[in-house]
Design a protein around this motif. Sequence first.
Motif, PDB file in Angstrom:
ATOM      1  N   GLY A 195     -20.125  43.016 -10.568  1.00 46.71           N
ATOM      2  CA  GLY A 195     -19.441  42.635 -12.027  1.00 46.71           C
ATOM      3  C   GLY A 195     -20.024  41.097 -13.002  1.00 46.71           C
ATOM      4  O   GLY A 195     -19.775  40.751 -13.836  1.00 46.71           O
ATOM      5  N   ILE A 196     -20.997  41.436 -11.880  1.00 44.62           N
ATOM      6  CA  ILE A 196     -21.979  39.664 -12.433  1.00 44.62           C
ATOM      7  C   ILE A 196     -22.875  39.494 -13.007  1.00 44.62           C
ATOM      8  O   ILE A 196     -24.207  40.821 -12.923  1.00 44.62           O
ATOM      9  N   GLN A 197     -23.096  38.922 -14.418  1.00 50.53           N
ATOM     10  CA  GLN A 197     -24.484  39.410 -14.839  1.00 50.53           C
ATOM     11  C   GLN A 197     -25.201  38.898 -15.226  1.00 50.53           C
ATOM     12  O   GLN A 197     -24.497  37.580 -16.222  1.00 50.53           O
ATOM     13  N   GLY A 198     -26.529  38.297 -16.038  1.00 49.40           N
ATOM     14  CA  GLY A 198     -26.986  36.708 -16.651  1.00 49.40           C
ATOM     15  C   GLY A 198     -28.127  36.612 -16.361  1.00 49.40           C
ATOM     16  O   GLY A 198     -28.616  37.530 -15.547  1.00 49.40           O
ATOM     17  N   ARG A 199     -29.483  36.483 -17.394  1.00 56.01           N
ATOM     18  CA  ARG A 199     -29.888  35.924 -17.809  1.00 56.01           C
ATOM     19  C   ARG A 199     -30.322  34.810 -16.195  1.00 56.01           C
ATOM     20  O   ARG A 199     -31.738  35.447 -16.141  1.00 56.01           O
ATOM     21  N   ARG A 200     -29.595  34.417 -16.440  1.00 56.59           N
ATOM     22  CA  ARG A 200     -30.163  33.223 -15.158  1.00 56.59           C
ATOM     23  C   ARG A 200     -28.573  33.496 -14.296  1.00 56.59           C
ATOM     24  O   ARG A 200     -28.176  32.897 -13.989  1.00 56.59           O
ATOM     25  N   THR A 201     -29.545  33.642 -13.058  1.00 59.24           N
ATOM     26  CA  THR A 201     -28.835  33.381 -11.718  1.00 59.24           C
ATOM     27  C   THR A 201     -29.468  33.093 -10.651  1.00 59.24           C
ATOM     28  O   THR A 201     -30.327  33.544 -10.394  1.00 59.24           O
ATOM     29  N   TYR A 202     -28.695  32.088 -10.026  1.00 57.49           N
ATOM     30  CA  TYR A 202     -28.975  31.990  -8.724  1.00 57.49           C
ATOM     31  C   TYR A 202     -27.533  31.920  -7.475  1.00 57.49           C
ATOM     32  O   TYR A 202     -26.233  32.029  -7.854  1.00 57.49           O
TER      33      TYR A 202
END
Length: 384
Positions: free
Chosen positions: A345-352
């Motif tokens: 359930g973790i989503q995003g354009r920038r992921t690190y």
Amino acid sequence: MMSKLAMFPYYFPEEIFCKLPVKSLGKCMCVSKAWNSLIKNPYFISSHVSHQSKLRRTNDNNLFFVMTGRHEVEYSLHSDDQEFRKYAQLEYMPFDNHHSIVGACNGLLCLMDFQFSFDSIFILCNPIIRKSITLPKPCLSSLPYKISVGFGFDSAQNDYKLLKITKKGVLDKYVEVELYSLKRNCWKILAPPKYDLYSDDFMVYVNETVHWIAYERVNNEGSYSCKLLILGFDMRDDVFKEIMLPERLRNLPHQSEIYVIPYDELSSIAVIELGSLHAECDIWVMKKYGVVETWTKMYSLGKLGTEPMPRVLGFRKNGDLMLRTYNNLRLVSRDPESHEIDYFGIQGRRTYVCNYIESLVLLDRVIDDAMTENRANYAGNANR
């Protein structure tokens, strides 16, 4: 005469302090001046980091630092368990959404920003103790054609270092190299290696060495080709070292690419080979660090459904892979053998994502006038 109970705070065993989490140590600092002085001591901070690092290797409760978001970026710590449950939400972050995370080491994050000028702006931050510093400007400050940066630790000098490699233009023959030392709080220019930058991926820190993919142009009777290898920079000795890739990866076919990630289980490195058009992925692991003959192709993966192969971000303690999907940018876990997928359930354009330990690093650091001025200048730019 003072009772033993009254004297107890001043003689609490240091070995017990090393086992305490940072939050508990923060409370202990309020008990007495003696405890406060002990916990802020650089030797104790190093001992605490060393103990927490050993604990992470033997304990099942690993932590991951996660940065993700579309418009507003969020930072959090997650336990490396089946549910990848949130361990803590990090509220203190002295930067905006335009930073990129270079790397993490001993609880310290290194960040870079290009937004407001041609200069690289770097920040070191410990979000657990809510402390950060902005580094001095690098010596070489022109906007580069290509840049790669690596952050790590020199245990011999108890020093944190940042390596910056840039290439001014596409036709330039040589790269430029600078090294920052936190202990000295300054940059110095180094003699460059003979190899070129393969990509602008951030470097990977393993065994006190930062690693990246480099290449050398080879002239074969008038026909030029690129020979790929892993280049390392030893933070202890400030020297470059070469690590040969498996023969298959030294000359990649057209539209294929590779990148390097840490393989913490063996304190080594892994190389991700993306096939043509990102349709498949091979994962190579150096089973004994520094020994070229131990390169082994561990896994071959296919893409998820119709979208291209996800980006491999790292390994979990149970051997599963942390992936960022290509189209919907979700953070998922994939068993490389059964290919079972877990969605968090973790989503995003920038992921690190990276392994993380809580620490006291920077607690003993005095923010001098130069650092304060750097932070003020950065804040002024951000407000404008």
